[in-house]
Design an enzyme around this catalytic site. Structure first.
Site, PDB file in Angstrom:
ATOM      1  N   LYS A 247      25.817 -23.911  25.903  1.00  0.00           N
ATOM      2  CA  LYS A 247      25.674 -22.447  25.931  1.00  0.00           C
ATOM      3  C   LYS A 247      27.018 -21.716  26.025  1.00  0.00           C
ATOM      4  CE  LYS A 247      21.120 -22.583  25.815  1.00  0.00           C
ATOM      5  NZ  LYS A 247      20.337 -22.135  24.659  1.00  0.00           N
ATOM      6  N   ASP A 467       8.861 -41.841 -24.186  1.00  0.00           N
ATOM      7  CA  ASP A 467      10.105 -42.236 -23.523  1.00  0.00           C
ATOM      8  C   ASP A 467      10.382 -43.690 -23.941  1.00  0.00           C
ATOM      9  OD1 ASP A 467      12.111 -42.637 -21.456  1.00  0.00           O
ATOM     10  OD2 ASP A 467      10.536 -43.660 -20.329  1.00  0.00           O
ATOM     11  N   ASP A 469      12.851 -46.544 -22.161  1.00  0.00           N
ATOM     12  CA  ASP A 469      12.868 -47.562 -21.098  1.00  0.00           C
ATOM     13  C   ASP A 469      11.706 -47.375 -20.130  1.00  0.00           C
ATOM     14  OD1 ASP A 469      15.636 -49.077 -21.213  1.00  0.00           O
ATOM     15  OD2 ASP A 469      15.995 -46.973 -21.735  1.00  0.00           O
TER      16      ASP A 469
HETATM   17  C1  GDG Z   1      15.654 -24.254  22.538  1.00  0.00           C
HETATM   18  C2  GDG Z   1      16.895 -24.266  21.646  1.00  0.00           C
HETATM   19  C3  GDG Z   1      15.951 -22.313  20.394  1.00  0.00           C
HETATM   20  C4  GDG Z   1      15.713 -18.093  30.347  1.00  0.00           C
HETATM   21  N1  GDG Z   1      15.948 -17.822  31.629  1.00  0.00           N
HETATM   22  C5  GDG Z   1      14.918 -17.090  32.072  1.00  0.00           C
HETATM   23  C6  GDG Z   1      14.042 -16.883  31.051  1.00  0.00           C
HETATM   24  N2  GDG Z   1      14.543 -17.531  29.979  1.00  0.00           N
HETATM   25  C7  GDG Z   1      13.917 -17.588  28.662  1.00  0.00           C
HETATM   26  C8  GDG Z   1      14.599 -16.654  27.705  1.00  0.00           C
HETATM   27  C9  GDG Z   1      14.254 -17.304  26.380  1.00  0.00           C
HETATM   28  C10 GDG Z   1      14.235 -18.788  26.725  1.00  0.00           C
HETATM   29  O1  GDG Z   1      14.082 -18.886  28.134  1.00  0.00           O
HETATM   30  C11 GDG Z   1      15.532 -19.483  26.337  1.00  0.00           C
HETATM   31  O2  GDG Z   1      15.495 -19.709  24.961  1.00  0.00           O
HETATM   32  P1  GDG Z   1      16.769 -20.030  24.091  1.00  0.00           P
HETATM   33  O3  GDG Z   1      16.391 -19.968  22.676  1.00  0.00           O
HETATM   34  O4  GDG Z   1      17.825 -19.043  24.412  1.00  0.00           O
HETATM   35  O5  GDG Z   1      17.294 -21.476  24.533  1.00  0.00           O
HETATM   36  P2  GDG Z   1      16.682 -22.978  24.842  1.00  0.00           P
HETATM   37  O6  GDG Z   1      15.923 -22.986  26.105  1.00  0.00           O
HETATM   38  O7  GDG Z   1      17.864 -23.870  24.820  1.00  0.00           O
HETATM   39  O8  GDG Z   1      15.688 -23.330  23.635  1.00  0.00           O
HETATM   40  C12 GDG Z   1      17.165 -22.868  21.146  1.00  0.00           C
HETATM   41  C13 GDG Z   1      14.693 -22.470  21.239  1.00  0.00           C
HETATM   42  O9  GDG Z   1      14.541 -23.817  21.689  1.00  0.00           O
HETATM   43  C14 GDG Z   1      13.446 -22.088  20.439  1.00  0.00           C
HETATM   44  O10 GDG Z   1      13.328 -22.850  19.290  1.00  0.00           O
HETATM   45  O11 GDG Z   1      16.145 -20.946  20.150  1.00  0.00           O
HETATM   46  O12 GDG Z   1      18.271 -22.873  20.282  1.00  0.00           O
HETATM   47  O13 GDG Z   1      18.006 -24.766  22.358  1.00  0.00           O
HETATM   48  O14 GDG Z   1      12.979 -16.932  25.962  1.00  0.00           O
HETATM   49  O15 GDG Z   1      14.074 -15.377  27.878  1.00  0.00           O
HETATM   50  N3  GDG Z   1      12.926 -16.154  31.192  1.00  0.00           N
HETATM   51  C15 GDG Z   1      12.670 -15.615  32.405  1.00  0.00           C
HETATM   52  N4  GDG Z   1      13.488 -15.817  33.442  1.00  0.00           N
HETATM   53  C16 GDG Z   1      14.618 -16.519  33.341  1.00  0.00           C
HETATM   54  O16 GDG Z   1      15.330 -16.688  34.309  1.00  0.00           O
HETATM   55  N5  GDG Z   1      11.567 -14.874  32.560  1.00  0.00           N
END
Ligand code: GDG
Length: 697
Positions: A247, A467, A469
């Site tokens: 990240k 064709d 071959d």
């Molecule tokens: C993988 C891939 C791809 C996070 N902290 C809190 C919270 N969150 C929620 C965010 C968002 C989700 O978690 C994080 O999603 P990301 O896409 O940023 O990252 P990854 O978890 O690494 O997800 C990524 C994803 O899969 C989908 O395909 O985009 O690239 O690595 O929704 O909002 N939500 C709350 N409190 C928190 O403290 N409520």
């Protein structure tokens, strides 16, 4: 992993069957399960030690770092892979208990890459989708996996009908792996696997736009927003991510430090709220990273802050939903700096939450989302000067400019939200079924042959394309020894007396001249580049042919031939062919051929207008201006024919099958998927088929 029951034999009701890992043991759950009218959960129990080697081991200590370009963090342990197979099998066992005919199975992510093939083997008729949520890495990284593992992964994923990635780059990377690891070539987005096709495409995942947009006015959200604005400094920067080295949290801190250094006018006026959500902190790497973040934040606050001002407000905890959206909507800047991220949903949520059309998104070019959100200030997370400048630019961006950029991004996310994403994926599954129906093999039955023969008899002006071959001549180890038998020659003679017969081949003119001397047939050589009309002595070069490309391409083919004992380059008048039929080591040569084709496809300058064709044990380069399809079509258009027949065995014959009119009878030899309407099992049967046709007339 989800199984969707779609109008199955047993129920008219659609119900999502959710199959997922349970953190509680079977005993702890005591048979409890979550179920309502549209949803049912089926827990998968994985023994603790297996789960550690599977989830923390293979998934998070190997696949995650490799796919996020941290190969030095990857750990290659045999027991990890064993556990991975066991865990995938435990998921399969649960699928096996739940699955019904007609169910569609949607497998999610890198934790279950072997599962699609496991399901395919036992349930060949169910539709299976697979979605990969993280970056699929370049081949150079993927090949770090031991051969058996990488092959298991590629073949496992290709058990699905549709395989989805976030971006086209990941699609490209996977297609290359499929080709080099398992020898499956692709035509555009389709991977042909003999009797099946798999569609590989990009589906950029999204979020529930309406939910985030609508939350702006939620009183709890508004309260967090108001309080933050009241208690924080004039400008607010916000970031939230799971604790993870991918990240770019430390890089973000360095970028922010540079900003404080370079733009002292903002001292005392900016609050950077950085929330890091605990994740995987039982793994040593993550604990170390956490310690580093703690220390860096402490250093920055000590160096720049004072008793009235703390530059970074750092929280190591998760946030409630109102807190999260409250912060999204209170901030002036969302600072999102991953070093690699499959997509990144946080940036999309920030944009969707901004009903006020204000705020600036600073986004790393390494996030999949950067390909969609071009109006963000795009930065390179390794470039701390770039981050510092972007923060300065964001702080000074006029409100009108913010609105313009924000509205463009909001519109895009609104139009392709998570529901559109799901629909898109399922639509592709349905469309694939239609494509499969079109291509699937339909063996020519006696009835089919009888109908064809009847049509042949009833027609007056017929044109027949053959064709060479693998069609008129059997495939033999030494290409120069491929001959037509006297019986076949006599048959062609008979057919040519009553019909227009066209021999259509990739061979050169000398070869074809020798084989068809004196026969009243038209001959097309080198895939349509050279044409000799019946009764003429002269060969005519296709008018679209331009010279002067062979000398620049030949050295590449020569190099591959030198490195692959038994392979050789054939230089024809208008094309170059790399043959490997007689290579000493067939498997090695096959891999080399895949690499060569890949290299040619990717490195030939587009202005040369060259096409790479992968035929039967041959990779060939020729001009795109013509192919067997364009050549066959110009023959058909040059006359009035009421019966058209084309027979071929090779991928190059597909152009011919596709170019001929709907009414044409097209026959593919062999059982690979094809655009031909019918199949004949093997080359031997061609003779019998032709004999039968001749007897009709
Ligand atoms: C993988 C891939 C791809 C996070 N902290 C809190 C919270 N969150 C929620 C965010 C968002 C989700 O978690 C994080 O999603 P990301 O896409 O940023 O990252 P990854 O978890 O690494 O997800 C990524 C994803 O899969 C989908 O395909 O985009 O690239 O690595 O929704 O909002 N939500 C709350 N409190 C928190 O403290 N409520």
């Amino acid at each position: 992993m989800t199984a969707e029951r779609k109008d199955s034999f047993f129920s008219k009701q659609e119900k999502i069957q959710w199959i997922g890992y349970s953190e509680q043991t079977e005993e702890e759950l005591g048979g409890l399960s979550i179920e309502n009218d549209s949803f049912q959960v089926h827990p998968v129990f994985i023994p603790e030690q297996v789960n550690e080697d599977y989830y923390e081991g293979f998934c998070n200590n190997l696949i995650w770092p490799l796919c996020h370009y941290f190969p030095y963090l990857a750990r290659f342990e045999d027991h990890y892979f064993e556990a991975y197979k066991t865990a995938n099998k435990l998921f399969f066992d649960k699928v096996d208990q739940v699955i019904q005919p007609g169910d569609t199975i949607w497998v999610q992510d890198y934790q279950l890459m072997l599962l699609p093939e496991m399901i395919r083997q036992k349930y060949p008729d169910n539709k299976i989708g697979f979605f990969f949520h993280i970056p699929f890495p370049s081949y150079e990284l993927f090949r770090m996996l031991p051969v058996i593992w990488r092959k298991a992964i590629v073949d496992g994923i290709l058990g699905a009908d549709v395989v989805g990635f976030h971006t086209n780059d990941y699609v490209e990377n996977f297609l290359k792996a499929a080709r080099l690891v398992s020898g499956y070539g692709n035509k555009l987005h389709y991977v042909h696997m003999g009797n099946r096709i798999v569609k590989i495409d990009s589906f950029p995942i999204s979020i529930d736009y309406e939910k985030f947009n609508g939350s702006y006015d939620d009183p709890e959200v508004a309260e967090v927003r108001d309080q933050s604005r009241a208690s924080l400094m004039e400008k607010i920067i916000f970031s939230v991510d799971r604790l993870d080295y991918s990240k770019g949290i430390r890089h973000r801190l360095h970028g922010f430090t540079k900003f404080l250094q370079d733009y002292p006018q903002w001292h005392g006026k900016v609050s950077f709220v950085m929330v890091v959500v605990p994740s995987r902190d039982t793994i040593e790497q993550y604990q170390f990273m956490k310690m580093e973040i703690d220390q860096t934040v402490g250093r920055i606050n000590a160096a720049y802050g004072d008793i009235y001002w703390q530059p970074i407000i750092y929280q190591y905890r998760s946030m409630s939903y109102p807190e999260l959206v409250g912060m999204y909507t209170a901030s002036d800047v969302a600072l999102i700096t991953p070093l690699r991220d499959g997509m990144n949903l946080v940036c999309k949520e920030f944009v969707a939450s901004r009903k006020d059309s204000q705020g600036v998104l600073i986004l790393s070019e390494m996030a999949g989302a950067a390909q969609e959100l071009g109006e963000a200030l795009i930065i390179n997370p390794f470039d701390i000067n770039g981050i510092a400048q972007a923060i300065q630019e964001a702080f000074e961006m006029p409100a009108q400019e913010q609105t313009k950029r924000m509205d463009a991004m909001r519109e895009r996310i609104r139009d392709y939200d998570v529901f559109a994403w799901t629909n898109d994926f399922f639509t592709q599954m349905m469309m694939l079924e239609q494509e499969y129906e079109r291509l699937k093999q339909v063996l020519l039955t006696n009835k089919g042959i009888a109908q064809m023969r009847e049509a042949y008899r009833a027609s007056k002006n017929r044109i027949l394309f053959f064709d060479y071959d693998g069609t008129l001549s059997p495939l033999v180890p030494d290409p120069s020894q491929a001959n037509v038998s006297d019986e076949v020659k006599n048959l062609i003679m008979e057919l040519a007396e009553r019909n227009t017969v066209v021999i259509i081949s990739g061979r050169d003119r000398l070869f074809l001249d020798e084989r068809f001397k004196g026969l009243p047939v038209h001959i097309i050589a080198e895939h349509g580049a050279l044409i000799k009309t019946k009764g003429q002595e002269e060969w005519v070069l296709n008018e679209n042919y331009e010279e002067n490309w062979i000398d620049s391409i030949r050295p590449i083919l020569d190099l591959y031939a030198k490195r692959c004992p038994g392979a050789f380059v054939e230089e024809k008048e208008t094309s170059l062919a790399w043959h490997f039929r007689v290579a000493d080591d067939a498997e090695y040569a096959d891999r080399r051929a895949q690499e060569l084709a890949w290299q040619l496809k990717n490195f030939i300058q587009p202005e040369l207008n060259l096409q790479i064709i992968e035929g039967n044990k041959v990779v060939e380069v020729k001009k795109t201006a013509y192919n067997k399809g364009t050549a066959a079509r110009s023959f058909v258009e040059g006359g009035v024919y009421d019966f058209i027949l084309a027979i071929g065995d090779d991928t190059t014959d597909e152009d011919m099958f596709e170019a001929l009119p709907e009414t044409a009878y097209t026959i593919k030899i062999g059982d690979d998927l094809s655009s031909a309407r019918n199949h004949i099992r093997n080359q031997d049967e061609v003779y019998h088929f032709l004999t039968f046709m001749v007897s009709a007339g």
